[in-house]
Design a protein around this motif. Structure first.
Motif, PDB file in Angstrom:
ATOM      1  N   ASP A 120      64.525   7.372  51.118  1.00 46.39           N
ATOM      2  CA  ASP A 120      65.223   7.249  49.835  1.00 46.39           C
ATOM      3  C   ASP A 120      64.283   6.844  48.703  1.00 46.39           C
ATOM      4  N   LEU A 121      63.128   6.240  49.037  1.00 44.82           N
ATOM      5  CA  LEU A 121      62.160   5.828  48.010  1.00 44.82           C
ATOM      6  C   LEU A 121      61.288   6.977  47.518  1.00 44.82           C
ATOM      7  N   GLU A 123      60.211   9.902  45.597  1.00 40.82           N
ATOM      8  CA  GLU A 123      60.738  10.485  44.355  1.00 40.82           C
ATOM      9  C   GLU A 123      60.768  12.007  44.423  1.00 40.82           C
ATOM     10  N   LYS A 124      59.671  12.590  44.867  1.00 41.78           N
ATOM     11  CA  LYS A 124      59.596  14.045  44.941  1.00 41.78           C
ATOM     12  C   LYS A 124      59.545  14.451  46.412  1.00 41.78           C
ATOM     13  N   LYS A 125      60.711  14.704  46.952  1.00 42.54           N
ATOM     14  CA  LYS A 125      60.799  15.059  48.367  1.00 42.54           C
ATOM     15  C   LYS A 125      60.577  16.559  48.540  1.00 42.54           C
TER      16      LYS A 125
END
Length: 658
Positions: A120-121, A123-125
């Motif tokens: 969840d941390l 930012e750009k998955k």
């Protein structure tokens, strides 16, 4: 003026060019140096030399992002997730590889909640991050959570779809796998192959063949899936037909066919196909060696080994294992000593082959030669501790396991559970099981075995329920252990229940399961039912099942049935020592001296003798073994005085371990 300045300008130009050249050269040298050091770090981790990997990392004056990622991946592969997270948190600049490596590490260690918080941390998955998290859910049995995440993916690739399909098949959710496959817009070869493999594993042969025939494009994997499945179900001729139709055959396809023949015990057919193989590399030869040895063809294996143009350490290890399979420890030891190169597997094979105090001597010699114990070493030595009932050695190995960071290895922890159980410490076995961070079906089976062998049937049943509730797939071993627990406790209805329950997980009872059920019925006095079950599966029931039933007949005084069973056994195995001795004792107990004498004469004529059983006790590192009719122990007279007149035990020499 121009002429005056020209030399200066030329000089400056050359000087600047030389500087630029040296600067680029230095950068290149530095990059090469970092690359070499990164490779060294990776090499250290592969050898489980974590200490030197960290030392090199700390001493490096310059590091790039690959260096940091090597450390993270190395720690993860060595199950040191806390150390990996420490490096990750101190990393000055993270890339997608860093995030994915940490996610994969948490998922593989079963720490899914931490993995999700980290996920969840991000930012750009990218798709790799999503796939890592989904893979974690699927591999830990949380297929529904994996599906929720899969549905939320903004972009999916073929790997995402294939991973979910394989997950559904793994947990026998065939309908869900088919539904998901139908939803996929592109029926790529990768997705079709995932379906083929799934159908093969779940034995849906008709669906497998139907999909294969409908595929617009097939690769060598598609064909090999078909070959593997047909060989698995015994359709050897159909597999051969497909093999002949294959447009391109790789080494894997040839190996599948050869292995299939060997699995069906058609050794000559396998040998014939092997001779036709166009390119026989060392891998193919090793596969053939394996097949020969598994089918007890040691002479064939030795002949092939002698003719092999190239041998590697695997080739030598296979032959070493082959000698040990024939219980020829002497030849195996001579072969081991002349091996040109020995790896951890070589030592592990010989250690496990002895299963005596010599195993400990070999283990110490292995360490003194500078080899580091791996999973195989630890499980072998710990298993020997259990076999010899050596809890002091076992506890020392447990401490060593924790010290070198193997407490997250499910196989090693399973061997510790088994060791404590064999030594009689069921509570210690339970503690090890409860503290095992990563469990698999084998880990659960080992703990169920422990309870079953300590006559704790209810605890074994409870563990089975917890195991299935947690999403783990029971296997044939699981049900064999449950049936054993039922037999030890005389629980007939529960035995039938678990035998029938195997079908729920698409498991077909093997001869061992039927033999255990026969033992349960015989112990419970249901001799007629047991006899009917044996006759129903006569060709599949192993000899020891007949022996268990024969013993039960003697216990319950059904001599008419015992004579019938004895005639059957001795009719097709006239020289079975165990059965002969058992029937001889039955005849003697009934006063049928002539019949007993006849069997004894048969044993004597064939020079057969029942192996003497023994038990032993470990006191302060000294092991005293007890067997029948042996008075070689140094304190035999004192022991007899202490035991007399209660019960006489015959004792032989105590062996002092290191």
């Amino acid at each position: 003026m121009y002429l005056m300045h020209y030399p200066i300008r030329v000089s400056n130009y050359v000087s600047g060019g030389d500087y630029n050249y040296r600067y680029c050269r230095d950068l290149k040298l530095e990059a090469n140096s970092i690359f070499q050091l990164n490779s060294k770090i990776t090499s250290f981790f592969k050898r489980r030399d974590v200490k030197n990997a960290r030392k090199l990392f700390d001493e490096m004056p310059n590091k790039n992002v690959v260096t940091w990622n090597c450390m993270i991946s190395g720690y993860v592969k060595n199950m040191m997730i806390c150390e990996a997270r420490e490096v990750f948190d101190s990393m000055p600049c993270k890339n997608v590889v860093s995030w994915t490596a940490m996610l994969s590490g948490y998922a593989k260690n079963g720490r899914l909640e931490e993995a999700r918080r980290l996920f969840d941390l991000v930012e750009k998955k990218n798709v790799a991050c999503w796939n890592s998290m989904i893979s974690g859910y699927v591999s830990c049995g949380r297929i529904d959570d994996g599906r929720v995440l899969f549905d939320a993916m903004p972009v999916k690739n073929d790997v995402s779809w294939a991973m979910m399909i394989e997950g559904y098949f793994r947990y026998r959710a065939v309908n869900e796998a088919e539904s998901l496959f139908n939803e996929a817009s592109s029926k790529s070869v990768l997705l079709c192959n995932a379906m083929l493999a799934g159908y093969g594993e779940t034995m849906h042969i008709d669906k497998l063949y139907d999909l294969f025939m409908k595929m617009a494009e097939r690769d060598v994997v598609s064909w090999t899936c078909m070959l593997t499945c047909f060989m698995r179900v015994g359709e050897v001729d159909m597999a051969r037909k497909l093999f002949e139709e294959m447009p391109n055959k790789d080494a894997v396809a040839w190996t599948v066919m050869i292995k299939g023949y060997l699995d069906q015990r058609r050794v000559e057919s396998a040998r014939e196909l092997f001779d036709q193989m166009p390119h026989k590399d060392v891998v193919a030869c090793n596969s053939m060696l394996t097949g020969f040895l598994r089918n007890g063809k040691l002479e064939y294996a030795r002949d092939l080994f002698t003719k092999m143009p190239e041998r590697n350490v695997v080739s030598w290890n296979l032959m070493l294992s082959g000698y040990l399979q024939q219980d020829d420890v002497t030849t195996a030891r001579k072969f081991f000593e002349k091996m040109p190169i020995k790896d951890e597997t070589s030592w592990n094979t010989l250690i496990s082959g002895y299963q005596t105090e010599e195993s400990f001597i070999l283990y110490i010699r292995m360490l003194s030669n500078g080899l580091k114990p791996d999973q195989g070493t630890l499980t072998s030595v710990i298993s020997v501790c259990g076999i010899l009932a050596m809890p002091s050695w076992g506890k020392a190995m447990h401490v060593f396991v924790v010290k070198i960071g193997y407490e997250t290895d499910s196989m090693v922890m399973s061997s510790l559970i088994s060791m404590y159980s064999r030594c009689g410490f069921i509570n210690d076995a339970s503690v090890v099981f409860s503290t095992t961070k990563i469990r698999d079906t084998a880990t659960w089976n080992t703990m169920i075995v422990a309870h079953a062998h300590h006559s704790s049937a209810e605890e074994a049943f409870d563990l089975f329920d917890r195991m299935t509730d947690a999403g783990y797939q029971p296997d044939h071993v699981t049900f064999l252990v449950l049936l054993t627990a039922c037999a030890h406790s005389g629980l007939v209805s529960e035995g039938w229940k678990y035998l029938k329950l195997m079908g729920k997980w698409n498991l077909t009872p093997k001869p061992e399961h039927l033999a255990s059920m026969v033992d349960l019925l015989g112990r419970s006095g249901l001799l007629v039912e047991a006899f009917k079950l044996v006759n129903q599966f006569h060709s599949d029931i192993p000899t020891y099942a007949w022996g268990a039933l024969l013993s039960a007949c003697n216990m319950h005084g059904n001599y008419e049935l015992s004579d019938l069973i004895a005639d059957k056994i001795l009719g097709y195995q006239p020289c079975n020592v165990g059965m002969c001795v058992l029937q001889c004792n039955i005849y003697s107990a009934r006063g049928m001296w002539k019949d007993a004498s006849r069997i004894r004469a048969r044993l004597k004529q064939n020079q057969l003798k029942k192996e003497t059983g023994c038990s032993w006790i470990d006191i302060n590192g000294s092991v005293s073994c007890f067997s029948y009719n042996d008075k070689s122990h140094i304190r035999t007279e004192d022991i007899y005085k202490e035991l007399h007149p209660h019960q006489k035990f015959q004792i032989f020499v105590s062996i002092k371990f290191m």
